[in-house]
Each structure stands twice: as C-alpha cells, then as structure tokens.
Design an enzyme around this catalytic site. Structure first.
Site, mmCIF file in Angstrom:
data_model
loop_
_atom_site.group_PDB
_atom_site.id
_atom_site.type_symbol
_atom_site.label_atom_id
_atom_site.label_comp_id
_atom_site.label_asym_id
_atom_site.label_seq_id
_atom_site.Cartn_x
_atom_site.Cartn_y
_atom_site.Cartn_z
ATOM 1 N N LYS A 126 17.329 10.697 90.447
ATOM 2 C CA LYS A 126 17.894 11.804 91.254
ATOM 3 C C LYS A 126 19.318 11.442 91.598
ATOM 4 O O LYS A 126 19.664 10.341 91.759
ATOM 5 C CB LYS A 126 16.896 11.852 92.482
ATOM 6 C CG LYS A 126 17.112 13.134 93.080
ATOM 7 C CD LYS A 126 15.840 14.255 92.537
ATOM 8 C CE LYS A 126 16.231 15.769 93.012
ATOM 9 N NZ LYS A 126 15.355 16.525 92.569
ATOM 10 N N GLY A 165 20.300 20.706 88.840
ATOM 11 C CA GLY A 165 20.407 21.011 90.095
ATOM 12 C C GLY A 165 19.286 20.672 91.121
ATOM 13 O O GLY A 165 18.383 20.275 90.561
ATOM 14 N N ASP A 166 19.566 21.134 92.440
ATOM 15 C CA ASP A 166 18.610 20.679 93.468
ATOM 16 C C ASP A 166 19.361 21.542 94.456
ATOM 17 O O ASP A 166 20.347 22.421 94.267
ATOM 18 C CB ASP A 166 18.341 19.343 93.702
ATOM 19 C CG ASP A 166 17.212 19.218 94.739
ATOM 20 O OD1 ASP A 166 16.194 19.091 93.962
ATOM 21 O OD2 ASP A 166 17.345 19.362 95.808
ATOM 22 N N ASN A 241 17.282 29.740 95.104
ATOM 23 C CA ASN A 241 16.720 30.303 93.825
ATOM 24 C C ASN A 241 15.182 30.143 93.662
ATOM 25 O O ASN A 241 14.454 30.861 93.137
ATOM 26 C CB ASN A 241 17.501 29.007 92.965
ATOM 27 C CG ASN A 241 17.142 29.170 91.560
ATOM 28 O OD1 ASN A 241 17.192 30.271 90.924
ATOM 29 N ND2 ASN A 241 16.493 28.038 91.181
HETATM 30 O O1 2IT Z 1 13.127 18.579 92.118
HETATM 31 C C1 2IT Z 1 13.244 18.875 90.884
HETATM 32 O O2 2IT Z 1 12.453 18.817 90.172
HETATM 33 C C2 2IT Z 1 14.527 19.459 90.428
HETATM 34 N N1 2IT Z 1 15.460 19.393 91.270
HETATM 35 C C3 2IT Z 1 14.936 19.956 89.003
HETATM 36 C C4 2IT Z 1 15.274 18.666 88.205
HETATM 37 C C5 2IT Z 1 15.453 18.838 86.644
HETATM 38 O O3 2IT Z 1 15.853 17.968 86.216
HETATM 39 O O4 2IT Z 1 15.672 20.060 86.387
#
Ligand code: 2IT
Length: 449
Positions: A126, A165-166, A241
């Site tokens: 992350k 993304g996050d 989203n």
């Molecule tokens: O919390 C999550 O799983 C995400 N933000 C997506 C992570 C990803 O690599 O698609």
C-alpha cells in the site's frame, strides 16, 4: 489465548503505540486466526507471526510540487511492500491529509490477506501521501502525480509492485502517474499500475469492480438466508467510486440505496439513488473536488443532515463505503436497536474493533468483513494485470463473469474455513483464516527471511 499469539500482539502494541490503526487490524486478524496458530506450533519456532507484522520493505520519500501560483509545497510519499510471498506487491495509493505510516501499515496488512483471499497471485502493499486533493486544480493534481512518480518509479514494476487507486486516487491520477512512469522508463510497461484508462490497458469493469463485487457478496449472504435482494433498502456511507457502483448494482437487482455521506454530513433519499441522472451526478460531485454530499440534496431536493452519519436510519442492510472507523460502538448499538440484520463492511476497516465484536455477538446479525466484501476491486486489478501481460482486452461481460465467480469463491472459502475450525457461520473469522493460511504456507515453503 495462545501464548505466542499474545506475545506478538503485545509486541505490536508496544512497538507501534503511535500507529493505532495498525495495532487495530493486527489484533482483529490475529485473534481470528488463533485456531490455525494452535494447530501449527511450528509457526512459533519460525517466528512466522512477527515476520508477518513486519513489512518486507518500506519506502518513504519527499514529494515537492508547484501550485498554480508558482508556489512550492512539500508532502510525504509512501510505498510499503508488506508481503510478497504470493506474488508482486499489489495495493492502492491513498492521497488524503490523514495519511501517515499507521494508515499505510493497516491498509497494507489488510491487503495481504485480502489479496490472498482472491485466489489470484498477488502479494500485498500500500502507499500514498498526505497530499490533500480537495480543491486542487487539474494541473496541480498532474504536477503532484508526476513528482510522486519521480520518486516511486524506482521501487515498482509489473513483476515487483503494482499500485492502483484508493481514496483520492482514481482514473485521472493513475493516468498522470502512468504517463510519468512511461516517460522515466522509456518503455510501455502498462502492467505497472492498474485502474488505467481503457485506451492504454485498463480493464473494463475495474471502476465498478469494488462496488459490484460488494453487492455480489451481499447476494451470496442473502441467498444463504433465502432472502431476496429485490425490495431491500440499503444505507451506505461515502459518495465516491465505490458507493457509485454499489448504487448501480443494487438498483439493477431491485434494491434501493437511501443514503450517501461525505465529510459534511449525509443525505436521505427515500426514492433511492437509482436513476442514471443520480449516478452521473455522483461522478460529477466527485470530479468537482468539493468533497461535499450536500450538493446531492440541493440538486434532487431531498434531506441533508449536516455533520451526521447515516447509521441511525432504518434500513435492511448497512454498507459503510467511506473510510476507516466510520462505525463506532454507539452507532453499532443504534443499528441493533433498529433491528438491523445485515451489516456488510465495504470500506477498509470501517468498524472499530469494539463495534465489530459487539455486532458479531448479536444473535441473528450477519456481519461480513471488508477484506472479503471489497476484494472484487483488487481481484479485477489482477485480471487487468493478466490482460496486460497477454496483450489482451477482455469484454465487460467476460470480466464481470469472472468477478462474480471470484466473489462466490471468496464467500464460500470463508464459510468453509470457519466451519473447518468449528466456528460455525462466521464470515469474519472465515475470511481471516482462509486468507492467512495461504500466506502462511507460502512463507513457510519459501524459507526464513
Ligand atoms: O483497498 C483496495 O483493495 C484497493 N484500494 C484496490 C487495490 C488494487 O490494487 O486494485
């Protein structure tokens, strides 16, 4: 409790007293997997648990960027590569002023077990920054992303670490990040990021995957109760989203989402967030960068409750889709008093441990954990990686079919894992156990490091 387990949790509590979110997730996951630890006394000799709570690598870097007036600003960037036993590190980037190592660590730790649960070959990581995208112009966002990538590109790659993304990072940001990576590397390696635009390797259904997957998971839970989804009212938090896709899929299946929330409060729409105009307006609100859900109430003439959370409303299903620790014990008590039956976490760690354990104890209440419910997002990211490495582009139907199938497997694996350890129908413990076992086995087989 198992003495080794207790010593590891105590160690984390002492060592990371200044990272409460990380301590919280470690306690939640490790207490869940106690029956597995009891069955594997060799884990202590290998010190497996202390290895699991220590990220393999952690990068912190300076990100300096120029605003539209020509002034410079400096933020901190992070990429923590938590566990690579199952595949390249995989997980999102979060841009939000609350970001600090404790947030990246809790998200990274969750990601390891979530990614394992998808059954796909991805490790967990992350990253992000304390940069605040709120009110920033498009040019400012671009310059920030470029500067962020100037530091990050050394640490990532399609077989090394694949960010996505996050919160605060969507398709636009991924585009700017990818453009800068391509410029720096001088090669087209689109497998380095997921959540890309469709024109340069993005997967269809990736923008919808987390929300659609969450509703597919809800459907599995309802099927188990012989309870139809059609006619259900759903209260959710957030308006980004994930919430957008939950509203769309819920509507398609005949259910009705009646709340949305933002940092400014929540809206109650008794008709449901259920028309194309409303879905499109959610996208518009997000793109505006205002971070205000009141705009929805103003536009569609429904009630807005400033400074409040939606958890006191009456609904059949609650799905927190916003951020961590959104639901505290008093809210959980309110849900129980309102006779709630289905509590389905969607955001990462949306419930305090106190509230979560309280809800899990209620007879007749079904609690589903975020690391299973929201895993459809990262699962479709892994499908995007497959398409990139094979130079293919699957249809929306193909991806959606696979997503449904993966969500079914995640649900079933969780049910089976809990049953195997005599825990009954426990979706929280089951997800933790199923996710944990695969990572533990891979680590043991790969030797000590
Ligand atoms: O919390 C999550 O799983 C995400 N933000 C997506 C992570 C990803 O690599 O698609």
């Amino acid at each position: 409790m198992n003495a080794y387990l207790t010593s590891v949790i105590d160690n984390v509590k002492k060592k990371y007293a200044n990272q409460p979110e990380f301590v919280q997730t470690v306690e939640e996951v490790l207490t869940s997997v106690e029956p597995v630890i009891n069955a594997h006394p060799e884990y202590e000799k290998l010190d497996l648990l202390n290895r699991m709570v220590e990220p393999e690598r952690q990068f912190t870097f300076r990100v300096c960027w120029m605003d539209d007036q020509g002034n410079y600003h400096t933020n901190t960037g992070y990429r923590f590569q938590f566990n690579g036993a199952l595949g390249p590190y995989k997980g999102g980037l979060r841009f939000h002023p609350s970001v600090y190592p404790g947030i990246i660590k809790f998200l990274g730790f969750e990601q390891v077990f979530k990614n394992s649960l998808t059954g796909l070959p991805i490790g967990g990581g992350k990253g992000g920054s304390d940069f605040d995208p709120r009110g920033k112009s498009d040019a400012e966002i671009m310059r920030f992303c470029q500067s962020f990538m100037n530091a990050l590109y050394r640490y990532i790659g399609p077989d090394i670490d694949v960010p996505a993304g996050d919160i605060g990072v969507g398709g636009r940001e991924i585009g700017y990040l990818f453009g800068q990576y391509r410029r720096l590397k001088g090669s087209f390696e689109n497998g380095v990021l997921t959540g890309k635009g469709e024109t340069y390797g993005g997967s269809l259904i990736r923008p919808e995957a987390t929300g659609f997957g969450a509703v597919y998971y809800l459907t599995e839970v309802l099927n188990h109760e012989n309870d139809p989804i059609a006619g259900k009212t759903i209260a959710i938090s957030g308006f980004g989203n994930v919430s957008w896709a939950v509203c769309r899929k819920a509507t398609e299946l005949g259910a009705k989402v009646v709340t949305l929330s933002g940092p400014d409060g929540y809206i109650y729409d008794p008709d449901g967030v259920n028309t194309q105009e409303k879905f499109d307006y959610m996208v518009e609100m997000r793109a505006s960068g205002r971070d205000k859900v009141q705009d929805y109430a103003d536009k569609f003439g429904c009630q807005f409750f400033p400074g409040e959370k939606p958890w006191g409303v009456k609904a059949d299903v609650m799905m927190p889709c916003a951020t961590q620790n959104d639901v505290t014990l008093p809210w959980a008590e309110k849900m129980v008093a309102n006779g709630l039956k289905y509590y389905i976490e969607v955001a990462n760690m949306p419930t305090t441990n106190e509230a979560l354990f309280y809800l899990m104890k209620q007879p007749g209440m079904i609690v589903a954990p975020s690391k299973a419910v929201n895993a459809g997002g990262v699962a479709v990211s892994a499908l995007e990686m497959s398409q990139n490495s094979e130079r293919l582009h699957w249809t929306a139907e193909e991806v959606d079919q696979q997503l449904k199938h993966i969500m079914h497997n995640i649900y079933q694996m969780s049910v089976d894992a809990a049953a195997e350890y005599g825990l009954g129908y426990n979706l929280v413990a089951g997800a933790n156990i199923a996710g944990f076992k695969k990572v533990a086995t891979a680590m043991v087989e790969q030797g000590v490091f």
